[in-house]
Design an enzyme around this catalytic site. Structure first.
Site, mmCIF file in Angstrom:
data_model
loop_
_atom_site.group_PDB
_atom_site.id
_atom_site.type_symbol
_atom_site.label_atom_id
_atom_site.label_comp_id
_atom_site.label_asym_id
_atom_site.label_seq_id
_atom_site.Cartn_x
_atom_site.Cartn_y
_atom_site.Cartn_z
ATOM 1 C CE LYS A 1 36.285 63.993 96.021
ATOM 2 N NZ LYS A 1 38.145 63.187 95.795
ATOM 3 C CE LYS B 1 43.791 62.695 90.289
ATOM 4 N NZ LYS B 1 43.586 63.780 91.086
ATOM 5 C CE LYS C 1 37.081 55.221 90.763
ATOM 6 N NZ LYS C 1 37.606 55.926 91.394
HETATM 7 P P1 ADP Z 1 40.909 63.263 93.073
HETATM 8 O O1 ADP Z 1 40.807 62.843 94.387
HETATM 9 O O2 ADP Z 1 41.140 63.903 92.288
HETATM 10 O O3 ADP Z 1 41.309 61.685 92.304
HETATM 11 P P2 ADP Z 1 43.593 62.205 94.736
HETATM 12 O O4 ADP Z 1 42.276 60.901 95.303
HETATM 13 O O5 ADP Z 1 44.036 61.574 94.588
HETATM 14 O O6 ADP Z 1 42.927 63.183 93.911
HETATM 15 O O7 ADP Z 1 43.762 62.505 96.065
HETATM 16 C C1 ADP Z 1 44.785 62.595 96.246
HETATM 17 C C2 ADP Z 1 44.436 63.325 98.004
HETATM 18 O O8 ADP Z 1 44.239 64.542 98.309
HETATM 19 C C3 ADP Z 1 43.140 62.577 98.873
HETATM 20 O O9 ADP Z 1 44.699 62.574 100.247
HETATM 21 C C4 ADP Z 1 42.752 63.335 99.108
HETATM 22 O O10 ADP Z 1 41.726 63.302 100.092
HETATM 23 C C5 ADP Z 1 42.656 64.884 98.770
HETATM 24 N N1 ADP Z 1 41.712 65.365 97.800
HETATM 25 C C6 ADP Z 1 41.257 65.303 96.513
HETATM 26 N N2 ADP Z 1 39.946 66.151 96.316
HETATM 27 C C7 ADP Z 1 40.176 67.038 97.320
HETATM 28 C C8 ADP Z 1 39.206 67.769 97.761
HETATM 29 N N3 ADP Z 1 38.381 68.292 96.740
HETATM 30 N N4 ADP Z 1 38.691 68.013 98.993
HETATM 31 C C9 ADP Z 1 39.589 68.032 100.512
HETATM 32 N N5 ADP Z 1 40.601 66.724 100.421
HETATM 33 C C10 ADP Z 1 40.547 65.823 98.616
#
Ligand code: ADP
Ligand code: TRP
Length: 331
Positions: free
Chosen positions: A195, A198, A111
């Site tokens: 991965k 968003k 970040k």
């Molecule tokens: P993002 O990574 O899109 O901002 P979040 O941080 O809100 O989403 O993640 C919410 C949940 O989804 C967490 O448990 C995170 O580990 C899981 N998650 C998000 N992206 C992935 C991914 N590409 N593969 C596996 N788990 C994911």
């Protein structure tokens, strides 16, 4: 009974990474464990301080959670900001969290790189708030994707420290829920670069609410390589993201067909992509039908949040009373 807690930041719509990384594990556990599922709206402030967007995306995340099958009859569903015990525990835990260890967390360093103009204290103490979220219910299991592994390691450090400092075993050490092969889930993006998420551009993520036309468009534009050139070669890194996605949404015989044609060097990526797009659409269709139903049912959404907050506060209140006593407050 073991307690399970998981949360998703309210930064917008859910994507397949959220579903297969966190929500799917939770769906299995809500039948067998005492489960708490929350919308991490405080967490979203570290990157998105916009009141109107926060309100809208919190509602959307709630709708999409429930459309996936998270059931308020089985799990407690609530908003983080409805539980004042969470920020209180966060403040207390912050007194035992060291700046040095927080500065070494990979997500913090990332970040700092990505938003150098907004390196706020909330970003630094993100793992402390996440620990408070988890241990407020004394949870043992946390269904999250691979990217959260280090945050859980921090949570275990904070728990061990608290238990040691106050001579207690009140908090269990929380562990990520793992699949039967011991792995944590990491869903790749369509561009194959890492991965699905968003933050790295809409085009490489499939959102649960994407309509069929958009799904086809995104999948057909997914990055591929120039194809296998030697028979029986292992799947190359440059194409493995599409196979991984296929494995998540397609029946085993379909996956096997493409593995076989890859091994024979007769694979046509265009066919694989068409199949992948259709299988994603078939996977999303029932979820999208539920999203529509829930979007029109304001009364139910309100009821779920009210009842969830009440139940979550009972459990959180008990934890806070015990913590205050252990720490020497109000005694
Ligand atoms: P993002 O990574 O899109 O901002 P979040 O941080 O809100 O989403 O993640 C919410 C949940 O989804 C967490 O448990 C995170 O580990 C899981 N998650 C998000 N992206 C992935 C991914 N590409 N593969 C596996 N788990 C994911
Ligand atoms: N940090 C998680 C993420 O970015 C979201 C989250 C916050 C969470 N608190 C949590 C997940 C507690 C599980 C448990 O994805």
């Amino acid at each position: 009974m073991d307690i399970v807690v998981s949360g998703i930041r309210s930064t917008g719509r859910l994507h397949l990474g959220n579903y297969f990384g966190a929500v799917r594990q939770f769906l299995g556990m809500q039948r067998t464990h005492q489960c708490y599922f929350f919308i991490a709206d405080y967490h979203s402030l570290t990157t998105h301080p916009d009141p109107a967007a926060l309100r809208a995306s919190t509602r959307q995340v709630l709708i999409e959670y429930m459309a996936c099958g998270i059931d308020p009859g089985k799990a407690v569903i609530y908003r983080q900001s409805d539980i004042p015990e969470i920020p209180e525990l966060y403040m207390l835990l912050n007194m035992h969290a060291y700046v040095g260890e927080l500065e070494r967390v990979a997500s913090f360093k990332e970040k700092v790189r990505k938003q150098p103009g907004n390196v706020n204290a909330g970003l630094l103490t993100y793992p402390v708030l996440m620990t408070a979220d988890i241990i407020i219910h004394r949870a043992r299991w946390v269904p999250v994707g691979k990217d959260q592994e280090q945050h859980l390691e921090m949570a275990r450090n904070f728990v061990q420290r608290f238990n040691r400092l106050y001579g207690t075993d009140f908090f269990p050490e929380p562990y990520p829920f793992r699949q039967s092969d011991g792995q944590m889930v990491k869903v790749p993006g369509l561009d194959g670069s890492g991965k699905m998420g968003k933050s790295d551009g809409e085009a490489q993520a499939i959102f649960l609410s994407d309509d069929p036309t958009l799904v086809r468009k995104k999948v057909m534009r997914a990055v591929t390589d120039s194809g296998p050139t030697t028979e029986n070669a292992p799947i190359a890194d440059t194409i493995s993201h599409l196979f991984q996605l296929l494995e998540l949404v397609s029946p085993p015989d379909v996956v096997q067909h493409y593995l076989d044609t890859y091994a024979q060097c007769s694979i046509r990526y265009g066919d694989l992509k068409k199949q992948l797009a259709e299988d994603i659409i078939a996977f999303l269709t029932p979820i999208q039908e539920q999203i529509k139903v829930l979007e029109a049912d304001e009364a139910q959404l309100k009821r779920v949040l009210n009842e969830g907050a009440e139940k979550a506060r009972q459990s959180a209140g008990y934890t806070l009373r015990t913590v205050r006593e252990l720490m020497g407050f109000n005694t």
